[in-house]
Design a protein around this motif. Structure first.
Motif: not given
Length: 207
Positions: A121-135
Motif C-alpha cells: 500500500v505504501t509503495n503503490a501510493g508513492r509510485d502511483r502518486l505522480r501518474p495520478v496527479l498528472m492525469t
C-alpha cells in the motif's frame, strides 16, 4: 416549490406544476436511472477485469466522495443542479474510478511479488502518486476554461465544467488516501477469516 406551498389559496383553486418544470422532473427521473445503470456497468466491468467482487466494491467507494466535491463546487459558485450538471455527474462515474483502478491494480501486483500489505500500500501510493496527479491536473486544466467561462452560452456549459472540476478534485484526494486504507482493512479481515478457518480445520485433519 417550497414558496408555492406557503401560498394560501381558496378552496376552489389549486396549483399544478407543468411546462418546463414538469419536463425537467421527468428528465431528472431518467437521469437518475442512467446514474444507477452507469454505476452497475462500471462495477461489472471492474469485476470482470479483477476477477473479484471485493476489489471493485472498494474502488466504488470513491464515487460517493465525488458527489461531495460536486456539491461543494455548487455551493462555492452558487450553481444550481440542472440537466447539464447532472450529465456531468454521470460522466464522472467512469472518470473518477480510473485513479483508483491504477492504484489498486498496482497494489495487487506488489502483493503478488511478495510484499506485505503495509509495504504494498505504501509503495503503490508513492509510485502511483505522480501518474495520478498528472492525469488529474491535465484533466482539470482542460475543464478550467469551461468552468470559468463567461461568454455567450456559458450559462449552459459552465455547470458541466464546475460539476466535473469539483467532483474530480475531491475524488482524487480521497482516492489517494481512503481507497488504499480501505483495501488494506478489507483484505486483512478476509485474510484473518481464511487463517482462522484453516487453523480451525487443521486439528480435525490431524486426528
Amino acid at each position: 416549490m417550497l414558496e408555492m406551498r406557503k401560498i394560501v389559496l381558496p378552496s376552489d383553486i389549486m396549483l399544478n406544476v407543468g411546462g418546463e418544470a414538469e419536463e425537467q422532473k421527468k428528465a431528472f427521473r431518467d437521469l437518475a436511472l442512467l446514474l444507477l445503470l452507469g454505476v452497475a456497468l462500471v462495477y461489472m466491468v471492474m469485476a470482470a477485469q479483477f476477477e473479484s467482487l471485493l476489489d471493485p466494491f472498494i474502488i466504488m467507494f470513491s464515487i460517493p466522495f465525488t458527489f461531495i466535491g460536486v456539491v461543494l463546487g455548487f455551493l462555492l459558485t452558487h450553481t444550481t443542479l440542472n440537466i447539464i450538471s447532472y450529465l456531468g455527474a454521470i460522466m464522472l462515474i467512469g472518470i473518477v474510478v480510473n485513479n483508483a483502478i491504477v492504484l489498486i491494480s498496482y497494489i495487487i501486483i506488489l502483493r503478488a511479488r511478495g510484499q506485505s500489505m503495509h509495504d504494498a500500500v505504501t509503495n503503490a501510493g508513492r509510485d502511483r502518486l505522480r501518474p495520478v496527479l498528472m492525469t488529474t491536473i491535465t484533466t482539470l486544466a482542460g475543464l478550467l476554461p469551461l468552468a470559468i467561462s463567461n461568454g455567450v452560452g456559458s450559462e449552459t456549459w459552465r455547470p458541466l465544467g464546475i460539476t466535473m472540476f469539483g467532483g474530480l478534485t475531491v475524488s482524487t484526494l480521497i482516492t489517494m488516501l481512503f481507497v488504499p486504507t480501505l483495501y488494506a482493512v478489507f483484505h486483512r479481515k478476509s485474510g484473518s477469516a481464511k487463517n482462522n478457518k484453516h487453523t480451525g480445520g487443521s486439528p480435525a485433519g490431524s486426528l
